[in-house]
Motif scaffolding. Structure first.
Motif, short mmCIF file in Angstrom:
data_model
loop_
_atom_site.label_atom_id
_atom_site.label_comp_id
_atom_site.label_asym_id
_atom_site.label_seq_id
_atom_site.Cartn_x
_atom_site.Cartn_y
_atom_site.Cartn_z
N GLU A 91 7.24 7.33 -19.71
CA GLU A 91 8.36 8.04 -19.08
C GLU A 91 8.25 8.02 -17.56
O GLU A 91 9.26 8.03 -16.87
CB GLU A 91 8.42 9.50 -19.54
N PHE A 92 7.03 8.03 -17.04
CA PHE A 92 6.85 7.97 -15.58
C PHE A 92 7.55 6.74 -15.03
O PHE A 92 8.32 6.82 -14.06
CB PHE A 92 5.36 7.95 -15.22
N TRP A 93 7.31 5.58 -15.61
CA TRP A 93 7.90 4.33 -15.12
C TRP A 93 9.39 4.30 -15.40
O TRP A 93 10.17 3.83 -14.56
CB TRP A 93 7.18 3.13 -15.74
N LYS A 94 9.81 4.80 -16.55
CA LYS A 94 11.24 4.82 -16.86
C LYS A 94 11.97 5.78 -15.93
O LYS A 94 13.11 5.50 -15.52
CB LYS A 94 11.45 5.24 -18.32
N LEU B 183 0.82 -1.22 0.00
CA LEU B 183 0.00 0.00 0.00
C LEU B 183 0.86 1.27 0.00
O LEU B 183 0.55 2.24 -0.69
CB LEU B 183 -0.96 0.00 1.19
N PHE B 184 1.96 1.24 0.74
CA PHE B 184 2.86 2.39 0.78
C PHE B 184 3.47 2.65 -0.59
O PHE B 184 3.52 3.79 -1.06
CB PHE B 184 3.97 2.18 1.83
N ILE B 185 3.93 1.59 -1.26
CA ILE B 185 4.52 1.74 -2.61
C ILE B 185 3.48 2.28 -3.58
O ILE B 185 3.76 3.19 -4.37
CB ILE B 185 5.10 0.39 -3.09
N CYS B 186 2.26 1.77 -3.52
CA CYS B 186 1.18 2.27 -4.38
C CYS B 186 0.91 3.75 -4.11
O CYS B 186 0.71 4.53 -5.04
CB CYS B 186 -0.09 1.45 -4.19
N LEU B 187 0.93 4.13 -2.86
CA LEU B 187 0.71 5.53 -2.49
C LEU B 187 1.83 6.42 -3.04
O LEU B 187 1.56 7.50 -3.58
CB LEU B 187 0.62 5.67 -0.97
N VAL B 188 3.08 5.96 -2.93
CA VAL B 188 4.22 6.73 -3.47
C VAL B 188 4.04 6.94 -4.96
O VAL B 188 4.21 8.06 -5.47
CB VAL B 188 5.55 6.02 -3.15
N PHE B 189 3.69 5.88 -5.71
CA PHE B 189 3.49 6.02 -7.15
C PHE B 189 2.32 6.95 -7.46
O PHE B 189 2.40 7.80 -8.34
CB PHE B 189 3.27 4.66 -7.81
N ALA B 190 1.23 6.80 -6.72
CA ALA B 190 0.04 7.63 -6.96
C ALA B 190 0.32 9.11 -6.71
O ALA B 190 -0.09 9.98 -7.49
CB ALA B 190 -1.13 7.17 -6.09
N VAL B 191 1.05 9.40 -5.66
CA VAL B 191 1.36 10.80 -5.33
C VAL B 191 2.40 11.37 -6.29
O VAL B 191 2.33 12.52 -6.70
CB VAL B 191 1.86 10.91 -3.86
N SER B 192 3.39 10.55 -6.67
CA SER B 192 4.47 11.05 -7.53
C SER B 192 4.06 11.19 -9.00
O SER B 192 4.66 11.98 -9.72
CB SER B 192 5.70 10.15 -7.43
N TYR B 193 3.03 10.45 -9.43
CA TYR B 193 2.66 10.49 -10.85
C TYR B 193 2.37 11.91 -11.34
O TYR B 193 2.98 12.37 -12.32
CB TYR B 193 1.47 9.56 -11.13
N PRO B 194 1.45 12.66 -10.73
CA PRO B 194 1.17 14.00 -11.27
C PRO B 194 2.38 14.94 -11.15
O PRO B 194 2.56 15.83 -11.99
CB PRO B 194 -0.01 14.50 -10.43
N ILE B 195 3.20 14.74 -10.14
CA ILE B 195 4.38 15.60 -9.97
C ILE B 195 5.37 15.36 -11.10
O ILE B 195 5.87 16.29 -11.73
CB ILE B 195 5.04 15.35 -8.59
N ILE B 196 5.67 14.10 -11.36
CA ILE B 196 6.64 13.76 -12.42
C ILE B 196 6.09 14.14 -13.79
O ILE B 196 6.77 14.79 -14.58
CB ILE B 196 7.01 12.26 -12.36
#
Length: 194
Positions: free
Chosen positions: A177-180, A12-25
């Motif tokens: 690019e988000f994942w890369k 859940l923490f990893i999913c939260l990090v990705f969810a929060v970082s997506y719009p920023i990146i």
């Protein structure tokens, strides 16, 4: 029971990090600095004609002191593009080995050392610039060159536009690019061809 809770909490923490970082990146993919006089122009190629166009434009505007462009990697197809934009074969320093942005950085900066260049303009597609700058800056720690990052935009109906206005194909590339970017942030380019 405790281990299971820790695993679920971690996921859940990893999913939260990705969810929060997506719009920023995604909202910071474009890095487009003012071009400055430099020894050479370096293009991280990816069969994107807009990259060749932007690099050629900078060359014709006199931003390359050497009058040359390092194309990484050069292929028959993209070499033709440079010629179409008025860049002669003599003005292209070919690099033929790179298969990733990481290799673009390693090889092209080594080439700068061979040519005794101290500065370069790095050109790539707008959505690719955040990751490009990150890896070039990491590799540049070994050299301390002066690097400037100039984005190439996308031609849509005779107008250059940013990736988010360029259609679904470009938007899909930006989403990848988000994942890369995360892969590069974590140093996974050493294990995968990202």
């Amino acid at each position: 029971m405790g281990k299971r809770r820790i695993i679920i909490g971690g996921i859940l923490f990893i999913c939260l990090v990705f969810a929060v970082s997506y719009p920023i990146i995604i909202s910071n993919l474009i890095i487009d600095e003012e071009p400055v006089q430099s020894d050479v122009i370096i293009v991280t190629e990816g069969q994107m004609i807009v990259r060749a166009y932007r690099a050629s434009e900078l060359l014709h505007e006199g931003f390359s002191n050497s009058g040359q462009i390092i194309v990484s990697p050069i292929t028959e197809a993209n070499a033709q593009g440079y010629q179409t934009f008025g860049v002669s074969k003599e003005q292209v320093i070919p690099e033929t080995e790179a298969t990733s942005t990481y290799e673009n950085a390693v090889i092209s900066l080594e080439m700068m050392e061979d040519y005794e260049y101290d500065s370069a303009i790095i050109v790539s597609s707008d959505y690719h610039m955040l990751r490009t700058k990150m890896i070039y800056e990491r590799v540049n720690e070994n050299y301390n060159y002066n690097l400037t990052y100039v984005a190439a935009y996308h031609l849509v109906e005779d107008e250059f536009v940013p990736w988010y206005e360029a259609g679904t194909g470009t938007k899909a590339a930006a989403n990848r690019e988000f994942w890369k970017y995360w892969g590069y942030l974590l140093g996974l380019y050493h294990f995968f061809n990202l």
